[in-house]
Design a protein around this motif. Structure first.
Motif, PDB file in Angstrom:
ATOM      1  N   GLN A 174       0.822  -1.220   0.000  1.00  0.00           N
ATOM      2  CA  GLN A 174       0.000   0.000   0.000  1.00  0.00           C
ATOM      3  C   GLN A 174       0.853   1.268   0.000  1.00  0.00           C
ATOM      4  O   GLN A 174       0.327   2.366  -0.125  1.00  0.00           O
ATOM      5  CB  GLN A 174      -0.907   0.023   1.237  1.00  0.00           C
ATOM      6  N   GLN A 177       0.302   4.292  -2.127  1.00  0.00           N
ATOM      7  CA  GLN A 177      -0.890   5.108  -1.876  1.00  0.00           C
ATOM      8  C   GLN A 177      -0.587   6.294  -0.969  1.00  0.00           C
ATOM      9  O   GLN A 177      -1.346   7.254  -0.957  1.00  0.00           O
ATOM     10  CB  GLN A 177      -1.990   4.252  -1.217  1.00  0.00           C
TER      11      GLN A 177
ATOM     12  N   GLY B 170      -3.027  -0.792   5.797  1.00  0.00           N
ATOM     13  CA  GLY B 170      -2.319  -1.530   4.743  1.00  0.00           C
ATOM     14  C   GLY B 170      -2.941  -2.889   4.519  1.00  0.00           C
ATOM     15  O   GLY B 170      -3.339  -3.241   3.404  1.00  0.00           O
ATOM     16  N   ASN B 173      -6.668  -2.530   3.261  1.00  0.00           N
ATOM     17  CA  ASN B 173      -6.824  -2.077   1.876  1.00  0.00           C
ATOM     18  C   ASN B 173      -6.242  -3.055   0.859  1.00  0.00           C
ATOM     19  O   ASN B 173      -6.597  -3.008  -0.316  1.00  0.00           O
ATOM     20  CB  ASN B 173      -6.213  -0.689   1.706  1.00  0.00           C
ATOM     21  N   GLN B 174      -5.334  -3.925   1.302  1.00  0.00           N
ATOM     22  CA  GLN B 174      -4.794  -4.953   0.406  1.00  0.00           C
ATOM     23  C   GLN B 174      -5.649  -6.221   0.387  1.00  0.00           C
ATOM     24  O   GLN B 174      -5.412  -7.121  -0.409  1.00  0.00           O
ATOM     25  CB  GLN B 174      -3.366  -5.329   0.833  1.00  0.00           C
TER      26      GLN B 174
END
Lengths: 205, 205
Positions: A174, A177, B170, B173-174
């Motif tokens: 991530q 991002q 992290g 969202n992954q």
């Protein structure tokens, strides 16, 4: 095609010519701005200031460019992984070294990582399988280090090694991002903080 | 346009009509298969079996569809957040409740999360700002809970609350990259493991 395939084998060993570097950099920028589907090979040729013949000398297709954008990152990471595992350190030191290297290499190629994260689902099945195999190799190496520490009693066993690995790769994958090169923390500092937290989570109760 | 804007306000409160739900579901499937750029409004109309007039009654544009795909997820999560914070629990219990809810709601709409993660950079500036504000609100609430625990001496302070928050989001969202509904672990079990690890990392030394 045969020449492009030979170039691909050479790149698989981590060796890129200056022209290839220029083509890849142009492709990263265009894919970032316009998306993979919205970019033509001709636009890459123009932006890299090479001939179409030169591009096809090195790359079979647009797919090959997208593959190479990510492959050039994962190849560096897998080479570091061999070095880190080869040092034969304790699990905690090995895990810290892996996290530091993953954060630093991803931060150094954050545009490549961002483009690839968005567009990877466009890759053909063969190249996707190759990328998945490379990622799996690192994932399994990481999990094996956690398992080794757990088996030795150095790491807590409350959470399965697989989940710890997903948490570690979650923050790393991530990173495109939220990471900005101009931000207040260096990649090394971020890597140290992430490694410290993961090792704290693995400390036996 | 005025009617579409009114529909948008209603959806902002979390209320979707069955026709809107059908249009959104069709858009998620098409964006997943063909990408946002590769999908036309006409294809969404056909797949949802509505008229173009009906679609434009509810949505201003294709951008509006992409926005709504994610907004319908984050709106649920922000409503849960209010409920969780309103309970006034200790930081550890609050953090666990947030992680469980984020994992369960993301897993329940994993296709929406995957499509949005890939295509969000296509959103116009206004809608992107609205999404960023919603995400920031959750991010800051999470960080504030970590800071509260750190200030009270209940959580370790070795790693800044901001980095702990980036690690937590992290893995969440992954999740679309690795979570499969048919996998061996339920979203609740995954959420419990992730929360347990984060709280172990926050345990004072």
């Amino acid at each position: 095609m045969a020449r492009a395939a030979a170039a691909r084998s050479r790149r698989a060993a981590g060796v890129l010519t200056p022209v290839e570097e220029r083509i890849i950099r142009a492709a990263v920028r265009l894919f970032a701005e316009q998306g993979f589907d919205g970019t033509t090979v001709q636009q890459v040729v123009d932006a890299a200031q090479v001939t179409k013949g030169a591009l096809y000398h090195y790359f079979e297709s647009k797919d090959d460019l997208l593959y190479e954008i990510y492959h050039s990152l994962i190849a560096i990471q897998l080479a570091s992984l061999e070095r880190i595992l080869g040092a034969g350190d304790e699990p905690a030191d090995t895990l810290r070294a892996m996290v530091l290297d993953l954060v630093e290499t991803t931060a150094a190629r954050v545009d490549e990582a961002a483009v690839f994260g968005r567009e990877m689902h466009k890759l053909g099945a063969d190249r996707m399988a190759a990328i998945r195999a490379d990622r799996r190799r690192y994932h399994e190496a990481f999990r094996a280090v956690v398992e080794r520490g757990q088996a030795a009693g150095e790491f807590a066993t409350a959470v399965p090694a697989e989940t710890v690995t997903l948490i570690a790769f979650g923050v790393i994958n991530q990173l495109p991002q939220w990471y900005r090169p101009e931000g207040p923390k260096s990649p090394r500092q971020l890597g140290e903080e992430i490694a410290t937290f993961l090792l704290a989570g693995l400390r036996p109760a």
